[in-house]
Each structure stands twice: as structure tokens, then as C-alpha cells.
Design a protein around this motif. Structure first.
Motif, short mmCIF file in Angstrom:
data_model
loop_
_atom_site.label_atom_id
_atom_site.label_comp_id
_atom_site.label_asym_id
_atom_site.label_seq_id
_atom_site.Cartn_x
_atom_site.Cartn_y
_atom_site.Cartn_z
N PRO A 15 4.63 1.62 0.63
CA PRO A 15 4.82 0.30 0.01
C PRO A 15 3.97 0.19 -1.26
N PHE A 16 4.34 -0.72 -2.14
CA PHE A 16 3.49 -0.98 -3.31
C PHE A 16 2.11 -1.47 -2.85
N ASP A 17 2.10 -2.30 -1.81
CA ASP A 17 0.86 -2.80 -1.23
C ASP A 17 0.94 -2.58 0.28
N PRO A 18 0.15 -1.65 0.83
CA PRO A 18 0.27 -1.32 2.26
C PRO A 18 -0.17 -2.43 3.19
N MET A 19 -0.79 -3.49 2.65
CA MET A 19 -1.24 -4.60 3.47
C MET A 19 -0.30 -5.81 3.39
N ALA A 20 0.69 -5.75 2.50
CA ALA A 20 1.55 -6.90 2.25
C ALA A 20 2.59 -7.07 3.36
N ASP A 21 3.13 -8.28 3.46
CA ASP A 21 4.20 -8.58 4.39
C ASP A 21 5.42 -7.72 4.04
N PRO A 22 6.00 -7.02 5.02
CA PRO A 22 7.18 -6.19 4.74
C PRO A 22 8.33 -6.93 4.08
N GLU A 23 8.40 -8.24 4.23
CA GLU A 23 9.48 -8.99 3.61
C GLU A 23 9.44 -8.89 2.09
N THR A 24 8.29 -8.54 1.53
CA THR A 24 8.19 -8.40 0.07
C THR A 24 9.00 -7.21 -0.44
N TRP A 25 9.39 -6.30 0.44
CA TRP A 25 10.18 -5.14 0.02
C TRP A 25 11.68 -5.45 -0.03
N ARG A 26 12.07 -6.53 0.65
CA ARG A 26 13.48 -6.73 0.96
C ARG A 26 14.37 -6.86 -0.28
N ALA A 27 13.92 -7.57 -1.30
CA ALA A 27 14.80 -7.81 -2.45
C ALA A 27 15.18 -6.49 -3.14
N ARG B 216 -6.74 2.84 8.82
CA ARG B 216 -7.83 3.24 7.93
C ARG B 216 -9.10 2.60 8.49
N GLY B 217 -9.85 3.37 9.27
CA GLY B 217 -10.94 2.77 10.02
C GLY B 217 -10.37 1.81 11.04
N GLU B 218 -10.71 0.55 10.94
CA GLU B 218 -10.20 -0.46 11.86
C GLU B 218 -9.06 -1.28 11.26
N THR B 219 -8.61 -0.91 10.05
CA THR B 219 -7.57 -1.67 9.36
C THR B 219 -6.24 -0.95 9.45
N ARG B 220 -5.22 -1.63 9.89
CA ARG B 220 -3.88 -1.04 10.03
C ARG B 220 -3.07 -1.30 8.76
N GLU B 221 -2.42 -0.22 8.27
CA GLU B 221 -1.65 -0.30 7.03
C GLU B 221 -0.22 0.17 7.27
N TRP B 222 0.71 -0.36 6.47
CA TRP B 222 2.09 0.09 6.50
C TRP B 222 2.23 1.39 5.69
N CYS B 223 3.15 2.24 6.14
CA CYS B 223 3.45 3.51 5.46
C CYS B 223 4.91 3.54 5.02
#
Length: 291
Positions: free
Chosen positions: A141-153, A176-183
């Protein structure tokens, strides 16, 4: 029935080569796991070959350059096979056209577009807006922490144009440590659910295992299938991929599935059994952390 073991050394004599996942097994995205590094060093000292098989979208050289940042030493592995290299080969042979819409973090992923000398007459790849693109290259994703809905458009426009999405990293999530990120795998999954076509090259799909075997052979090894052990913390990537390749697997339960398997130092046997039943994917062995 999955056997819970206490250390790699309990079973290592049965295998000549290890296909080892990186993130969640050897490091946590911030620093190396010392016991994992020690276990791999000991395995190599006994004559075993360690192939790091990673769903990183980086080329092999980029992965090797990154590992010291996590304090992963070069003497705990022999070679690297990355999802990025498998996907790059497909891109440069025209799998998604020549004008591509890129998804990822450019400062991190620009190495994906470096030329590959092993490809004869490679396609000349240029980046383009999604409205002008012939395909999508997704390193994440452009931002691995962002809401997946931001990819939809963007994905909806791509789907309407009939573009194929090349997924350079089939992982859905990473810690990443204790933080979960989207791939990138999460993006590809959404695109597929929307009716688009996604192309995968990392675990659990065959191309990365073909590459791992070629890298193994380049190290002068010809290991029988029954003497390879795959190690990883992703049941839907590392373990499913090993099953598809008909090779044994060691599931690291203290990674992505630490809560489901109630892993502190070792998995709770009943929780592990419930998790395996729910996923319908059965590893050969399990251990809390690689050691």
C-alpha cells in the motif's frame, strides 16, 4: 498430527537445506531474534544450507543490504530468494504491460525497477497514472497503516480497465515490532474480491520455490525434496506453500499467530490444534520461536 519441538537441533539432522522465512522468524522488522540467528549458525556449522525465502518485494541484493539494519549477520545464511526477484522477472517479460501504475513506497521500493541482466530483451517499463496504465505493480500500500478502503478508488478504475495486478509480496499483514501493517497481498486480495486479476510470485505460490531451488543449486547443492525443511510464521504462506511443494515445515507460532496459539515461549497444544483445524493447514512441526 503436528509435533511440537523445543529446538531446531531436535530435527535438523533430517534435513540438508532450510528454506527460512525472514520477517517473524529471524527478525521482527526492528531487530534480529538472537536465538534464531544462533540456531541458523549452528545448522550451517553442521554442514546445512540456509536459503532465506522471503516475500519481500526487494531484489536479493536489496534484502541483503537491509539485513544488517536488523542486526541479522551474513554468517547465518547462504543465499536469498525473494518474491521481489520472481515478480520482477515477470514484470520485465511483460506480464502486466510496459506502462504500469505503481503502488508502494517509492523510496523503499524503487530497486524493484532496476534492470535484470538475466532477462533477454526486457520490456521497457515506465510508470503511469492508473488511467493511462496497462497494468499494476504492487509492492505494498502507499501507506501500510491506512484504512484499506483508501485503495478502493484506484483499484476500481483498474478493474474497469481490465488491468492485471502484479503482486510482489503475497503477505497480507506483517508485524513491525508490536505494530501490525498491511502488505501487498492485502491489496491483491481486495482487487481479486472486486473481480480483478492478481498475479502472485511469492509464498505460497510456486515461482518463489523454483527460484529458491535455483539459488540452492547455485550454491552447489542438489537436495532431495525429502531433505528440505521450510520454516515460517505464516500458516497461509510459509506452511501452505511447503505443503504445495510437498516438503516438511516448521511453524513458528510466536509470530503472526501468537495470540491464536497462545504462544509465550511455546504454543499451547490445544490452542495450536484449534488454530490448525480452523485454517485446515497442518505443519509437520511447530515451535514458539526459532531457536
Amino acid at each position: 498430527m503436528t509435533r511440537i519441538i523445543n529446538s531446531l537441533s531436535e530435527i535438523s539432522a533430517n534435513y540438508d537445506t532450510l528454506f527460512v522465512d525472514l520477517w517473524g522468524c529471524v527478525h521482527n522488522g526492528i531487530t534480529a531474534f538472537d536465538e534464531a540467528v544462533a540456531a541458523l549458525r549452528a545448522y550451517r556449522a553442521g554442514g546445512g544450507l540456509v536459503v532465506l525465502v522471503t516475500n519481500s518485494p526487494k531484489p536479493r541484493a536489496g534484502v541483503a543490504e537491509q539485513l544488517p539494519q536488523f542486526d541479522v549477520p551474513s554468517d547465518c545464511y547462504d543465499t536469498i530468494a525473494s518474491s521481489g526477484d520472481s515478480a520482477r522477472a515477470a514484470m520485465f517479460t511483460g506480464a502486466v504491460g510496459s506502462k504500469v501504475f505503481f503502488m508502494g513506497e517509492w523510496h523503499r521500493d524503487e530497486g524493484f525497477f532496476e534492470p535484470m541482466s538475466v532477462i533477454d530483451a526486457p520490456v521497457d517499463i515506465t510508470r503511469a497514472p492508473v488511467a493511462e496504465a496497462e497494468g499494476i505493480v504492487c509492492c505494498g500500500p502507499f501507506d501500510p497503516m491506512a484504512d484499506p478502503e483508501t485503495w478502493r478508488a484506484d483499484l476500481l478504475m483498474a478493474k474497469q480497465k481490465g488491468l492485471k495486478l502484479l503482486c510482489a509480496n503475497p503477505d497480507i499483514i506483517v508485524d513491525r515490532g508490536e505494530t501490525r501493517e498491511w502488505c501487498a497481498g492485502a491489496v491483491a486480495r481486495m482487487y481479486t474480491e472486486m473481480g480483478g486479476e492478481s498475479l502472485y510470485f511469492g509464498k505460497p505460490h510456486p515461482p518463489i520455490y523454483d527460484l529458491a531451488r535455483r539459488r540452492m543449486q547455485a550454491e552447489g547443492r542438489s537436495t532431495p525434496e525429502g531433505r528440505i525443511l521450510a520454516i515460517g510464521d505464516g500458516i497461509a504462506t510459509d506452511i501452505k506453500g511447503a505443503l504445495g511443494e510437498d516438503i516438511d515445515s516448521l511453524f513458528i507460532t510466536g509470530g503472526l499467530a501468537r495470540e491464536e496459539t497462545q504462544t509465550r515461549t511455546q504454543p499451547d497444544p490445544d490452542a495450536l490444534d484449534r488454530y490448525i483445524q480452523s485454517e485446515q493447514i497442518t505443519p509437520t512441526f511447530a515451535i514458539g520461536f526459532l531457536r
